[in-house]
Design an enzyme around this catalytic site. Structure first.
Site: not given
Length: 321
Positions: A46, A130, A164
């Site tokens: 990430e 995200k 994440c």
């Protein structure tokens, strides 16, 4: 469906922190290394370009501003129309390598936590943002939309990804399971295992989430993870308290097969390298035949899921340069 076995590479490495040019060069070197090892797919952590903004955890906005951290980060963020993007596409084409890169995407003046899948022909196959950055990450990053829950057909199989903390969200995960995902990229920043009061930024919790994802999804999970370097600590930590928070290392890259078994081995948390994983379609078939949460094991007459996917521009409207 994946037709035959192939090798995937999971990255455990640090970028050249906040130096986009140097980090892209390092990424290309890793792509070449993965190719030499026989891999057809490589997965990066990430926000690998240009690095994870650890200062959002370590002090006030005023303190960060006094060091120009945010301004420097915006300047180093990734633009899909840039020469940096072109270099990565050319590297993917040169090595015939599918590349999943974690980027801090800059769109006009807005930043997103992004993932970018480049095919072995150098063409974009998939982009996403995200959906919900972590509560401290929201100081920098905006939210993605429904179009970012997408699994795509690739020559290597049906591939999807999350970043994440998205792996804590059952509905985000199920949206990908329901699309027949076969290979999942679970992109993580470096972990800080010594933070007893913050287990959510340590490897035990987060690698467990990756493992459970593989079991629930009946898919391979590739979980790349970055490192914290001495140079990063020197750049970010100006007090003993901050040095106690951000420690060197934190690399816990791993991978799991569709039954949840660890595969590919581990690298010491302070070392850089590639975790090499053989993707076997027979293992995917066996796992989904035994239990398929979105197929024969589901009760869609009782519980189902729908989500918005229209009108988004992160994974959908892709203009290659």
């Amino acid at each position: 469906m994946i037709e035959s076995k192939f090798v995937a590479a999971v990255v455990q490495a640090a970028p050249q922190y906040l130096d986009l040019d140097a980090s892209v060069t390092k990424a290309i070197d890793l792509i070449g290394e993965a190719s030499a090892a026989g891999a057809s797919l490589i997965a990066f952590p990430e926000l690998w370009l240009p690095g994870y903004p650890w200062w959002v955890w370590m002090g006030s906005d005023e303190w960060a501003a006094s060091h120009d951290f945010t301004d420097r980060y915006r300047h180093a963020a990734f633009d899909y129309s840039s020469r940096h993007a072109l270099r990565l596409r050319e590297a993917a084409r040169k090595y015939g390598m599918a590349v999943v890169m974690g980027v801090a995407e800059r769109a006009d003046e807005t930043l997103y936590i992004g993932q970018w899948l480049i095919g072995g022909d150098g063409q974009t196959l998939w982009r996403r943002r995200k959906l919900k950055p972590g509560f401290l990450e929201r100081k920098l990053f905006s939210e993605g939309g429904g179009g970012n829950l997408t699994v795509v057909d690739t020559p290597l199989g049906r591939l999807g990804g999350l970043c994440c903390s998205e792996h804590r969200h059952p509905l985000f995960k199920y949206a990908l399971y329901a699309q027949g995902e076969e290979i999942h990229i679970a992109a993580w920043p470096s972990f800080q295992p010594h933070q007893a009061k913050r287990p959510g930024i340590g490897p035990v919790v987060n690698n467990a989430l990756s493992q459970v994802y593989a079991i629930e999804g009946g898919c391979y999970v590739l979980a790349p993870c970055a490192l914290v370097t001495d140079a990063m600590i020197e750049a970010l930590c100006d007090t003993a308290e901050r040095r106690a928070f951000l420690r060197r290392g934190g690399g816990f890259a791993c991978a799991f097969n569709p039954h949840g078994a660890p595969v590919g081995g581990l690298i010491d948390e302070h070392e850089e390298g590639l975790v090499l994983v053989t993707i076997d379609p027979d293992e995917i078939r066996a796992a989904k035949s035994a239990y398929d949460v979105a197929g024969h094991s589901a009760r869609l007459d009782i519980v189902g899921l729908s989500w918005a996917s229209a009108g988004e521009t992160s994974s959908e409207e892709v203009d290659d340069v």
